[in-house]
Design a protein around this motif. Structure first.
Motif, PDB file in Angstrom:
ATOM      1  N   SER A  83      -2.310  28.178  43.273  1.00  0.00           N
ATOM      2  CA  SER A  83      -1.190  29.165  43.458  1.00  0.00           C
ATOM      3  C   SER A  83      -0.719  29.331  44.770  1.00  0.00           C
ATOM      4  CB  SER A  83      -0.991  30.425  42.118  1.00  0.00           C
ATOM      5  OG  SER A  83      -0.521  29.996  41.376  1.00  0.00           O
ATOM      6  N   VAL A  84       0.134  30.148  45.882  1.00  0.00           N
ATOM      7  CA  VAL A  84      -0.084  30.476  46.888  1.00  0.00           C
ATOM      8  C   VAL A  84       0.893  32.138  46.554  1.00  0.00           C
ATOM      9  CG1 VAL A  84       1.591  29.822  48.866  1.00  0.00           C
ATOM     10  CG2 VAL A  84       1.306  27.827  47.331  1.00  0.00           C
ATOM     11  N   ILE A  85       0.210  32.688  47.727  1.00  0.00           N
ATOM     12  CA  ILE A  85       0.806  34.309  47.601  1.00  0.00           C
ATOM     13  C   ILE A  85       1.562  34.628  48.324  1.00  0.00           C
ATOM     14  CG2 ILE A  85      -0.070  36.264  48.382  1.00  0.00           C
ATOM     15  CD1 ILE A  85      -2.654  35.657  47.550  1.00  0.00           C
ATOM     16  N   ILE A  86       2.945  34.232  48.484  1.00  0.00           N
ATOM     17  CA  ILE A  86       3.759  33.943  49.493  1.00  0.00           C
ATOM     18  C   ILE A  86       4.950  36.029  49.602  1.00  0.00           C
ATOM     19  CG2 ILE A  86       4.341  32.241  48.717  1.00  0.00           C
ATOM     20  CD1 ILE A  86       6.671  32.613  46.780  1.00  0.00           C
ATOM     21  N   VAL A  87       5.661  35.864  50.720  1.00  0.00           N
ATOM     22  CA  VAL A  87       6.621  37.182  50.778  1.00  0.00           C
ATOM     23  C   VAL A  87       7.533  36.153  51.367  1.00  0.00           C
ATOM     24  CG1 VAL A  87       4.296  38.983  51.357  1.00  0.00           C
ATOM     25  CG2 VAL A  87       5.343  37.412  52.742  1.00  0.00           C
ATOM     26  N   ALA A 137      11.732  32.309  38.450  1.00  0.00           N
ATOM     27  CA  ALA A 137      13.334  31.737  39.031  1.00  0.00           C
ATOM     28  C   ALA A 137      13.990  33.027  39.605  1.00  0.00           C
ATOM     29  CB  ALA A 137      14.611  31.102  38.406  1.00  0.00           C
ATOM     30  N   PRO A 138      14.263  33.946  38.469  1.00  0.00           N
ATOM     31  CA  PRO A 138      14.137  35.849  38.950  1.00  0.00           C
ATOM     32  C   PRO A 138      13.921  36.417  39.438  1.00  0.00           C
ATOM     33  CG  PRO A 138      14.022  35.682  36.709  1.00  0.00           C
ATOM     34  CD  PRO A 138      13.840  33.952  37.454  1.00  0.00           C
ATOM     35  N   ALA A 139      12.253  35.642  39.788  1.00  0.00           N
ATOM     36  CA  ALA A 139      11.248  36.826  40.241  1.00  0.00           C
ATOM     37  C   ALA A 139      11.330  36.307  41.904  1.00  0.00           C
ATOM     38  CB  ALA A 139      10.272  36.886  39.781  1.00  0.00           C
ATOM     39  N   THR A 140      11.987  35.078  41.649  1.00  0.00           N
ATOM     40  CA  THR A 140      11.657  34.718  43.244  1.00  0.00           C
ATOM     41  C   THR A 140      13.096  34.842  43.370  1.00  0.00           C
ATOM     42  OG1 THR A 140      10.248  32.689  42.643  1.00  0.00           O
ATOM     43  CG2 THR A 140      11.845  32.341  45.121  1.00  0.00           C
ATOM     44  N   VAL A 141      13.987  35.232  43.397  1.00  0.00           N
ATOM     45  CA  VAL A 141      15.474  35.372  44.047  1.00  0.00           C
ATOM     46  C   VAL A 141      15.238  37.506  44.338  1.00  0.00           C
ATOM     47  CG1 VAL A 141      18.313  36.329  43.333  1.00  0.00           C
ATOM     48  CG2 VAL A 141      16.709  34.114  41.957  1.00  0.00           C
ATOM     49  N   LEU A 194       6.888  25.434  46.207  1.00  0.00           N
ATOM     50  CA  LEU A 194       7.487  24.463  47.846  1.00  0.00           C
ATOM     51  C   LEU A 194       8.124  24.551  48.933  1.00  0.00           C
ATOM     52  CD1 LEU A 194       5.078  22.888  49.564  1.00  0.00           C
ATOM     53  CD2 LEU A 194       5.633  21.084  48.257  1.00  0.00           C
ATOM     54  N   GLY A 195       9.114  24.355  47.492  1.00  0.00           N
ATOM     55  CA  GLY A 195      10.777  23.402  48.457  1.00  0.00           C
ATOM     56  C   GLY A 195      11.113  24.928  49.008  1.00  0.00           C
ATOM     57  N   ASN A 196      11.020  26.434  48.433  1.00  0.00           N
ATOM     58  CA  ASN A 196      11.484  27.601  49.450  1.00  0.00           C
ATOM     59  C   ASN A 196      10.720  27.749  50.708  1.00  0.00           C
ATOM     60  OD1 ASN A 196      13.269  28.224  47.313  1.00  0.00           O
ATOM     61  ND2 ASN A 196      11.622  29.383  46.595  1.00  0.00           N
ATOM     62  N   VAL A 197       9.150  26.869  50.611  1.00  0.00           N
ATOM     63  CA  VAL A 197       8.196  27.316  52.086  1.00  0.00           C
ATOM     64  C   VAL A 197       8.651  26.500  52.934  1.00  0.00           C
ATOM     65  CG1 VAL A 197       6.052  26.345  52.681  1.00  0.00           C
ATOM     66  CG2 VAL A 197       6.310  28.078  50.681  1.00  0.00           C
ATOM     67  N   GLY A 246      13.877  40.699  48.882  1.00  0.00           N
ATOM     68  CA  GLY A 246      12.740  42.337  49.877  1.00  0.00           C
ATOM     69  C   GLY A 246      13.185  43.132  48.148  1.00  0.00           C
ATOM     70  N   GLN A 247      13.344  42.906  47.322  1.00  0.00           N
ATOM     71  CA  GLN A 247      12.950  44.153  45.562  1.00  0.00           C
ATOM     72  C   GLN A 247      11.952  43.795  45.586  1.00  0.00           C
ATOM     73  OE1 GLN A 247      16.201  42.030  46.023  1.00  0.00           O
ATOM     74  NE2 GLN A 247      17.005  43.832  46.578  1.00  0.00           N
ATOM     75  N   ILE A 248      10.934  43.225  45.673  1.00  0.00           N
ATOM     76  CA  ILE A 248       9.530  43.255  45.638  1.00  0.00           C
ATOM     77  C   ILE A 248       8.813  42.373  46.532  1.00  0.00           C
ATOM     78  CG2 ILE A 248       9.779  42.680  42.642  1.00  0.00           C
ATOM     79  CD1 ILE A 248       9.426  39.855  43.092  1.00  0.00           C
ATOM     80  N   ALA A 249       7.597  42.982  46.746  1.00  0.00           N
ATOM     81  CA  ALA A 249       6.665  42.497  47.759  1.00  0.00           C
ATOM     82  C   ALA A 249       6.131  40.887  47.993  1.00  0.00           C
ATOM     83  CB  ALA A 249       5.529  43.530  48.567  1.00  0.00           C
ATOM     84  N   LEU A 250       5.898  41.306  46.614  1.00  0.00           N
ATOM     85  CA  LEU A 250       4.946  39.682  46.606  1.00  0.00           C
ATOM     86  C   LEU A 250       5.068  38.976  45.327  1.00  0.00           C
ATOM     87  CD1 LEU A 250       1.016  40.521  46.055  1.00  0.00           C
ATOM     88  CD2 LEU A 250       2.601  42.096  46.371  1.00  0.00           C
ATOM     89  N   LEU A 251       4.367  37.578  45.655  1.00  0.00           N
ATOM     90  CA  LEU A 251       4.422  36.326  44.363  1.00  0.00           C
ATOM     91  C   LEU A 251       3.311  35.657  44.219  1.00  0.00           C
ATOM     92  CD1 LEU A 251       6.243  36.609  41.444  1.00  0.00           C
ATOM     93  CD2 LEU A 251       7.985  34.413  43.064  1.00  0.00           C
ATOM     94  N   VAL A 252       2.541  35.735  43.262  1.00  0.00           N
ATOM     95  CA  VAL A 252       1.230  34.668  43.209  1.00  0.00           C
ATOM     96  C   VAL A 252       2.314  33.070  42.659  1.00  0.00           C
ATOM     97  CG1 VAL A 252      -0.539  34.555  42.940  1.00  0.00           C
ATOM     98  CG2 VAL A 252      -0.069  36.252  43.350  1.00  0.00           C
ATOM     99  N   ASP A 253       2.912  32.576  43.157  1.00  0.00           N
ATOM    100  CA  ASP A 253       3.831  31.298  42.407  1.00  0.00           C
ATOM    101  C   ASP A 253       2.877  30.376  42.752  1.00  0.00           C
ATOM    102  OD1 ASP A 253       6.388  30.823  41.557  1.00  0.00           O
ATOM    103  OD2 ASP A 253       6.858  30.607  42.982  1.00  0.00           O
ATOM    104  N   PRO A 254       2.879  29.278  40.975  1.00  0.00           N
ATOM    105  CA  PRO A 254       2.267  27.921  41.513  1.00  0.00           C
ATOM    106  C   PRO A 254       2.833  26.850  43.101  1.00  0.00           C
ATOM    107  CG  PRO A 254       3.044  28.379  39.534  1.00  0.00           C
ATOM    108  CD  PRO A 254       3.392  29.312  39.941  1.00  0.00           C
ATOM    109  N   LEU A 255       2.092  26.800  43.170  1.00  0.00           N
ATOM    110  CA  LEU A 255       2.708  25.559  44.228  1.00  0.00           C
ATOM    111  C   LEU A 255       4.096  25.052  44.031  1.00  0.00           C
ATOM    112  CD1 LEU A 255       2.045  24.787  47.258  1.00  0.00           C
ATOM    113  CD2 LEU A 255       0.167  23.093  46.524  1.00  0.00           C
TER     114      LEU A 255
END
Length: 328
Positions: free
Chosen positions: A132-136, A194-198, A216-219, A203-212
């Motif tokens: 997983s990747v810690i993303i903001v 998907a809605p968590a990523t949106v 990957l596409g959003n990165v 900017g509604q949430i600070a971070l997400l621990v998301d499977p790579l």
């Protein structure tokens, strides 16, 4: 008395004769396995990471097993509905289960009515592991993982993290992060990743621990910023992103997948499945498809994978207890 003894002797002889007829037939059935299509249960919806891994694996396994494998997506209740469906099928090797960390090491400890424990299924072997990747958000003020930690330390509980729901990898791995990093990130569950990523991007949430594979596409598109990898080695897909261990956090977690069958499945069939899985995992084509999607092959044999599943159950049961996680 003599008549009774005679009848008893006839009964024993008849049982022996029947056994002599039945046992070779049972042995032949195991030798001929699979002699009909095999059902493979994927306990999550089509299109997700579980489904992608399952389809690639079962396509390769059908070749090495020399049999037709029919995939059945049976989602619901965090994967427990499909898992129970596979468990309740005859233990004859004709129903396979794609098991994952969430269904095999988390759900039995999280759901009071999961309907099974890890002991009810036999681990056949490992398939894949997904870091997983810690993303903001790309617009986030946090440029490094240390920035997130500093903000949390300044005002504990002020930063929210999203998840695809209770018990998902997003949720469990973030809670493990809180334990290991001493942070107080607050959980906001969503109905899917998907809605968590949106909301993360917005900017509604600070971070997400998301499977790579799903992030990957959003990165690559520049919509999110990766801060750290959850496994203890960097990912070839994101070689410039440091691991949490490199950043001083004792952390190593992934979303893993393996092949399971119901307890009671005859040993010769389990052995045949294990050998076929080992051969399938050696396929260069399968390995290339996995790695192209940010998925690491996890070619563990039965013994190693069984130990791994046991260790993972201890880890995640501990996280659930220490983080006081209760289903809502």
């Amino acid at each position: 008395m003599r008549i009774t003894q005679r009848l008893l002797g006839l009964g024993i002889g008849l049982c022996a004769a029947l056994s002599a007829l039945v046992l070779p037939g049972a042995a032949r059935a195991q030798d001929d396995y699979p002699s009909r299509p095999v059902r493979a249960v994927v306990p999550f919806p089509a299109g997700g990471i579980n489904d992608i891994i399952g389809r690639e694996l079962f396509n390769a396994l059908s070749v090495t097993l020399k049999g037709n494998i029919v995939i059945e997506n049976k989602p619901g209740a965090g994967g427990t509905i499909g898992t129970v469906s596979a468990l309740n099928s005859p233990a004859d090797g004709y129903t396979l289960l794609l098991g994952a960390a969430s269904t095999m090491a988390v759900a039995p400890h999280l759901y009071k009515s999961a309907g099974y424990t890890a002991k009810d299924l036999i681990p056949v072997g490992g398939i894949a592991s997904v870091p997983s990747v810690i993303i903001v958000s790309a617009n986030s003020p946090y440029k490094k993982f240390a920035d997130l930690v500093a903000a949390d330390k300044a005002k504990p509980g002020s930063l929210d993290y999203g998840s695809a729901g209770f018990g998902t990898s997003h949720h469990m791995q973030a809670e493990l992060l809180n334990i290991r990093a001493g942070t107080h990130f607050r959980h906001i569950p969503y109905k899917g990743g998907a809605p968590a990523t949106v909301d993360l991007i917005g900017g509604q949430i600070a971070l997400l621990v998301d499977p790579l594979p799903t992030t990957l596409g959003n990165v690559k598109a520049g919509r999110v910023r990766p801060l750290a990898i959850t496994t203890d080695v960097r990912s070839a897909a994101l070689p410039d992103v440091p691991t949490l261990k490199e950043l001083g956090v004792d952390y190593n977690a992934s979303t893993w997948f393996g092949l399971f069958v119901a307890a009671g499945t005859p040993e010769p069939i389990v052995a045949k499945l294990s050998a076929a899985l080992t051969a399938a995992m050696k396929s260069p084509e399968l390995q290339a498809k996995f790695r192209a999607g940010g998925i690491d092959p996890l070619p563990m044999d039965r013994q190693a994978f069984t130990r791994y599943v046991q260790e993972e159950n201890v880890t995640w049961a501990g996280v659930i207890k220490d983080a006081h996680i209760e289903m809502q």
